[in-house]
Design an enzyme around this catalytic site. Structure first.
Site, PDB file in Angstrom:
ATOM      1  N   HIS A 103      21.772  43.643  25.536  1.00  0.00           N
ATOM      2  CA  HIS A 103      21.880  43.788  23.759  1.00  0.00           C
ATOM      3  C   HIS A 103      23.430  44.595  23.741  1.00  0.00           C
ATOM      4  CE1 HIS A 103      18.098  43.960  21.959  1.00  0.00           C
ATOM      5  NE2 HIS A 103      17.248  43.739  23.287  1.00  0.00           N
ATOM      6  N   HIS A 154      17.862  39.762  29.051  1.00  0.00           N
ATOM      7  CA  HIS A 154      18.225  40.309  28.218  1.00  0.00           C
ATOM      8  C   HIS A 154      19.228  41.256  27.754  1.00  0.00           C
ATOM      9  CE1 HIS A 154      14.642  40.780  25.366  1.00  0.00           C
ATOM     10  NE2 HIS A 154      14.511  41.807  25.780  1.00  0.00           N
ATOM     11  N   VAL A 166      10.447  40.993  24.870  1.00  0.00           N
ATOM     12  CA  VAL A 166       9.763  39.137  25.194  1.00  0.00           C
ATOM     13  C   VAL A 166      10.307  39.256  27.099  1.00  0.00           C
ATOM     14  CG1 VAL A 166      10.943  37.154  25.373  1.00  0.00           C
ATOM     15  CG2 VAL A 166      11.912  38.583  23.111  1.00  0.00           C
TER      16      VAL A 166
END
Length: 148
Positions: free
Chosen positions: A95, A93, A89
């Site tokens: 993880h 982000h 995406v």
């Protein structure tokens, strides 16, 4: 066009939220590498790590460290792992996941077959542990809402 993560943050797509503040949210991934695996995502649509302002990177790192410490204690893992890839995406982000060894830290180990009930249970377990660790102000009132 809004990213998948913006749609989750905006409530257009369901999410399992464990953290929310003015800069970012954290929610369970639907393809965890280990139980308790979450994504820490800025509310702003920043395509990748190298495009993020320093203050956002610093904030995401602190939130990831906070969540990682709770994951490590809650799941009895020797380490909390942080992975930044971002190919799935185009919205930055991180993880964050409990980890037992380096060989397991690969997206090839991501499980897309985990039942929704198990994903809910792991997210709720992390939410409870975050509250117990003193982070109640950042744990959303409900699993499905990024609002505080």
């Amino acid at each position: 066009m809004a990213t998948l993560f913006t749609k989750i943050i905006d409530g257009e797509i369901p999410g399992r939220f464990v953290w929310a503040d003015e800069v970012c949210v954290a929610f369970a991934t639907i393809a965890p590498i280990t139980p308790g695996h979450v994504l820490v995502v800025p509310r702003a649509e920043i395509p990748e790590l190298t495009q993020a302002p320093d203050d956002v990177v610093a904030h995401l790192a602190v939130v990831a460290r906070t969540i990682g410490a709770v994951q490590q204690a809650e799941w009895g893992a020797p380490r909390a792992a942080l992975l930044v890839a971002g190919f799935e995406v185009a919205h930055l982000h991180l993880h964050v996941l409990p980890a037992w060894d380096e060989s397991s830290l690969t997206f090839a180990n991501a499980r897309s077959d985990v039942p929704a009930e198990a994903l809910d249970a792991a997210a709720e377990r992390l939410r409870t542990a975050l509250r117990t660790a003193g982070h109640t102000d950042h744990v959303p009132a409900t699993l499905g809402s990024p609002a505080l």
